[in-house]
Scaffold this motif. Structure first.
Motif, PDB file in Angstrom:
ATOM      1  N   ILE B 352       0.833  -1.277   0.207  1.00 21.71           N
ATOM      2  CA  ILE B 352       0.067   0.108  -0.042  1.00 21.71           C
ATOM      3  C   ILE B 352       0.671   1.340   0.176  1.00 21.71           C
ATOM      4  O   ILE B 352       0.605   2.249  -0.812  1.00 21.71           O
ATOM      5  CB  ILE B 352      -0.969   0.033   0.985  1.00 21.71           C
ATOM      6  CG1 ILE B 352      -1.857  -0.923   0.989  1.00 21.71           C
ATOM      7  CG2 ILE B 352      -1.521   1.443   1.480  1.00 21.71           C
ATOM      8  CD1 ILE B 352      -2.970  -1.284   2.166  1.00 21.71           C
ATOM      9  N   GLN B 354       3.643   1.624  -1.541  1.00 23.38           N
ATOM     10  CA  GLN B 354       4.270   2.070  -2.935  1.00 23.38           C
ATOM     11  C   GLN B 354       3.161   2.487  -3.512  1.00 23.38           C
ATOM     12  O   GLN B 354       3.233   3.210  -4.427  1.00 23.38           O
ATOM     13  CB  GLN B 354       4.624   0.662  -3.196  1.00 23.38           C
ATOM     14  CG  GLN B 354       5.755   0.663  -4.246  1.00 23.38           C
ATOM     15  CD  GLN B 354       5.098   0.368  -5.543  1.00 23.38           C
ATOM     16  OE1 GLN B 354       4.373  -0.588  -5.874  1.00 23.38           O
ATOM     17  NE2 GLN B 354       5.659   1.091  -6.554  1.00 23.38           N
ATOM     18  N   GLN B 355       1.873   1.684  -3.499  1.00 24.17           N
ATOM     19  CA  GLN B 355       0.905   2.227  -4.537  1.00 24.17           C
ATOM     20  C   GLN B 355       0.208   3.489  -4.168  1.00 24.17           C
ATOM     21  O   GLN B 355      -0.047   4.367  -5.020  1.00 24.17           O
ATOM     22  CB  GLN B 355      -0.428   1.283  -4.087  1.00 24.17           C
ATOM     23  CG  GLN B 355      -1.457   1.274  -5.146  1.00 24.17           C
ATOM     24  CD  GLN B 355      -2.342   0.417  -4.836  1.00 24.17           C
ATOM     25  OE1 GLN B 355      -2.442  -0.382  -4.157  1.00 24.17           O
ATOM     26  NE2 GLN B 355      -3.024  -0.027  -5.857  1.00 24.17           N
ATOM     27  N   VAL B 356       0.274   4.111  -2.900  1.00 22.54           N
ATOM     28  CA  VAL B 356      -0.199   5.593  -2.539  1.00 22.54           C
ATOM     29  C   VAL B 356       0.979   6.660  -2.667  1.00 22.54           C
ATOM     30  O   VAL B 356       0.516   7.618  -3.024  1.00 22.54           O
ATOM     31  CB  VAL B 356      -0.580   5.510  -0.816  1.00 22.54           C
ATOM     32  CG1 VAL B 356      -0.787   6.928  -0.557  1.00 22.54           C
ATOM     33  CG2 VAL B 356      -1.698   4.602  -0.801  1.00 22.54           C
TER      34      VAL B 356
END
Lengths: 384, 384, 384
Positions: B352, B354-356
């Motif tokens: 998460i 990394q994704q955000v």
């Protein structure tokens, strides 16, 4: 002018008919006859396999009508409520099918169909859209930010769908057997599932506020404006159509679900495979067609929004609603504990969804890769 | 001018007081009284739950003072050493709390608090910062490259924190029970843990070289220049304050840790929950406040750096230092084998993070999603 | 002019020799003597450890010659067939080594060397390239889209490599013991493995079509045009060299593989460690050198393509070919069921590959982080 004119007229009519049939609202009509056929077969207690196949085909046109009616109603009611309607009724068929499966006590089929819808939308629907669109257009662009919001919602949902299984494993319990019909879990697991469901629904509501209100410019809502549809429906017509479609989806779903256990034996497929692959494809047939339709017209934003958005909706709205409903319907409350295949499939497809959308570009090969992942999962599930 | 002037003067003073109290260095002062209260209660052998709560509240102002003193000292000593001081003392409170837990033999609480700090910084601190900041600013931007360097460090750390558990599982051993106080593992596991710790510390040192020397322009260090703080402190004042704060943190931590086992029973929470949620929140209260403060002022670069940077620091510096310390302190050396919840939480929060951050943009909804993930984890841990 | 001229001439010759030796085609020549040495030792039944080491060193120049001959042949045959040749023979050494291991019945070593090649290319080769390149150049750029296509292929492959293990675990079976030589799995597992292999090979073929035909502009093929190589080879010379190199690789591989079991005991390393670390490094030595060479010259596109591309090729071409070959060679068909370490390593390195490449930029620290992850894995595997 005599014969030639008549032939030309004939040809024009045939052309118009062909165009209608292959349009996104036309082709499901071809499947309408399966509705009464399924009904008759069910009433005459015919072979379960035949009932299953005809009712599966019968679900498709009713789901398509439901989608169309929702869209028309949404178009009549202003962006706010319209978006809300579109989004809420968008996955009604999946919810109705799962409702009847829950009533029948087939909780594992319900869970398989939830995961199957998530997978199907990300891998099959988005894969086919990117592949077909990419055959016509070298590189297709879409808005990264909107795609990213939805893929983050999927990741969040993945956390919620994975943790009860972690709880189960750490407390020394086993995960459900894919061959089981329904497994009862500890009351702690049920409490966790209810709590997670409330958090998911709250996040879903916040997401509606985000996409329909505070940041609605990120999500371009030019859905019905592409000239394909004919005249707009009146509100009355749309509401009546929605009612009829809802009833028809319910009827077909009840017949479909009632025949799953027996039919899957007849076809030689496990109920798990039927739930995670067959039911998911049937329930998402309409999205499938529409996403490919938009991708071919290079409207990749819409295609990606439909596929990832539907996945997110299933995970954040349909799944928790089913958990809460299970306290009133079926043998015992359903816990969100998925089996090993479902867990692996959720995690892997969330990672892939993020990877494929973070660039805001797609090609035919990316589409084919998604389809290949779906084939890999389908193949493995076939042997369960 | 008489009464009106006095009232206006009063109002101005009250305003200034209110402003100070709600500033990032003011509000922790309100908690100062808990320091002597905790001390008195501890000496009078009061109820463990009350001791736990007062000492937890007492940690917060001492940690805040430590942060402030480090910052002032850093501001006086040039960017190179200053950055080093900032970074090294930044997580001193967490390290000190864990040190006393290690001494008490509560290795599982130590590991839970390590994971809890990583989670808390990524999900709670960054989530609250993005949410609060996003309520004021539609879309907030931050530097992707700097965020990416730190989220890659987190992924690297995740590999190191996960592998000993894989080793344990493949060799047929079990993961630690979340209810255990301390579990001894094989000497192979201990050797692996020491080796991994050295690799993590080496990477951490290289990261300092990277961010403070070779690529320092990526990380904008305009930390204290935002006009909030009053006059700069002298070096002498800063060193004295650091010494006092360190001693006070140590005192409060010892009292806090000494009461965990008994208090957690009293409150009805597992020591695991106390370690992974409560201790982590207490230890990171200062970062929390500062990150929200900067986010509200649209300095998202600083807010993201503080949250992801602190997580990376805990994983690459605090955790390995504790492993090495455990050879001298406590009953037996601590192996980096985490339990199932901790493993799932580490992996999911790294994905998460990394994704955000990979887009370099945030909105209130992204913040809310992070908070929702934290709630999901907290809810599940509550039932352990 | 007398002595001074001779000295200058001498110096020039030495310089040219040094330049050649340290060029990417020169240095492997230094290892040529190990080819006859390994052969003689093998025939005289010398100590297995010595045979293992000399044959491992002997593989390197033969693999390098094979790479060079393929490149020359490719350069002579137009971009389409040339690309195909390059790509197909690119991992021939790995395939040949694994072929002999399969023949010897060492299926677990085969699987370890597949995973080791994937890891080695992503972490060691790309890590070293980014590190060395980054020491000279502050930030290096490469094409994100091309890197992303290949890292998505890796993710797809990861799904295929992980699912048979999930199937095994869900059906209540265990994963292979890293210490085993070969484990036979159920016929379902074998069928799944064959099916997955066909899907992987199909995707691989589609990937060739994509990168060599429909989107070849994404992948710049200016491989041999950098002035390092001397005169181009004739087709005849290239074909003969390819034949000789292939035979030599085969010979060295057979000797290498024949000594693995005994030698690993002698050195005190497990066959698993030898397969996943040592064999993988030997098989990829040529790629390693070439990738660093290009990175140092700031041709990061080539360096990244070589490393991630080789990993993808191993996973989508070499692994499935070996599964299909195992039906004709060795004791029983090989199923794609990996052990716990291999699964963790595949998943973690795929996540890292995506994280490091999605930005299209690299620094020395990113390279060092990849090397640190490789060290973490190597350290843990050492204790198996």
């Amino acid at each position: 002018m005599g014969r030639g004119g008549a032939a030309a007229h004939m040809l024009r009519r045939m052309n118009r008919f062909r165009k209608f049939v292959f349009s996104s609202e036309g082709w499901p009509l071809l499947l309408v006859p399966f509705i009464p056929i399924a009904l008759v077969l069910e009433l005459s207690h015919a072979d379960a396999t035949v009932i299953f196949i005809t009712s599966a085909l019968g679900v498709i046109p009713t789901a398509a009508l439901m989608g169309r009616a929702t869209e028309e109603l949404a178009a009549r009611s202003g962006p706010g409520i319209g978006g809300f309607l579109n989004v809420t009724f968008g996955n009604a068929p999946e919810l109705i099918i799962a409702f009847f499966a829950l009533k029948e006590g087939l909780q594992e089929v319900v869970k398989a169909s939830i995961v199957g819808s998530i997978l199907g939308n990300i891998l099959l629907v988005m894969g086919a859209a990117m592949f077909v669109g990419g055959l016509k257009h070298k590189v297709q662009k879409f808005d990264r930010t909107a795609a990213n919001v939805q893929s983050t919602m999927l990741t969040l949902a993945a956390v919620a769908l994975v943790l009860p299984a972690v709880f189960q494993l750490v407390s020394g319990g086993g995960l459900p057997d894919p061959a089981a019909e329904a497994v009862e879990f500890s009351s702690d697991e049920k409490s966790i599932s209810v709590g997670l469901s409330l958090i998911l629904l709250g996040t879903y509501a916040a997401g509606l506020l985000f996409s329909l209100k505070t940041h609605k410019d990120l999500f371009n809502p030019v859905h019905g404006d592409d000239g394909e549809h004919g005249e707009p429906w009146s509100v009355k017509k749309a509401v009546i159509a929605l009612g009829i479609a809802g009833a028809a989806v319910g009827l077909m779903s009840e017949i479909l679900v009632g025949s799953i256990s027996e039919a899957s034996e007849g076809i030689g497929l496990s109920p798990f495979f039927v739930g995670i692959i067959v039911v998911a494809i049937v329930g998402n047939a309409a999205e499938h067609w529409v996403a490919i339709y938009f991708a071919a017209r290079n409207k990749m934003d819409l295609a990606v929004n439909i596929s990832i958005g539907s996945s997110a909706q299933i995970a954040l709205f349909v799944a928790p609603v089913l958990v809460l409903l299970s306290f009133f319907i079926g043998p015992f409350p359903m816990a969100l504990v998925f089996n090993g295949f479902e867990l692996a499939a959720i995690l892997l497809s969330v990672i892939i969804a993020q990877q494929v959308t973070h660039e805001g570009e797609s090609t035919w090969f990316e589409g084919l890769q998604l389809l290949a992942v779906y084939a890999i999962l389908g193949l493995t599930f076939y042997f369960v």
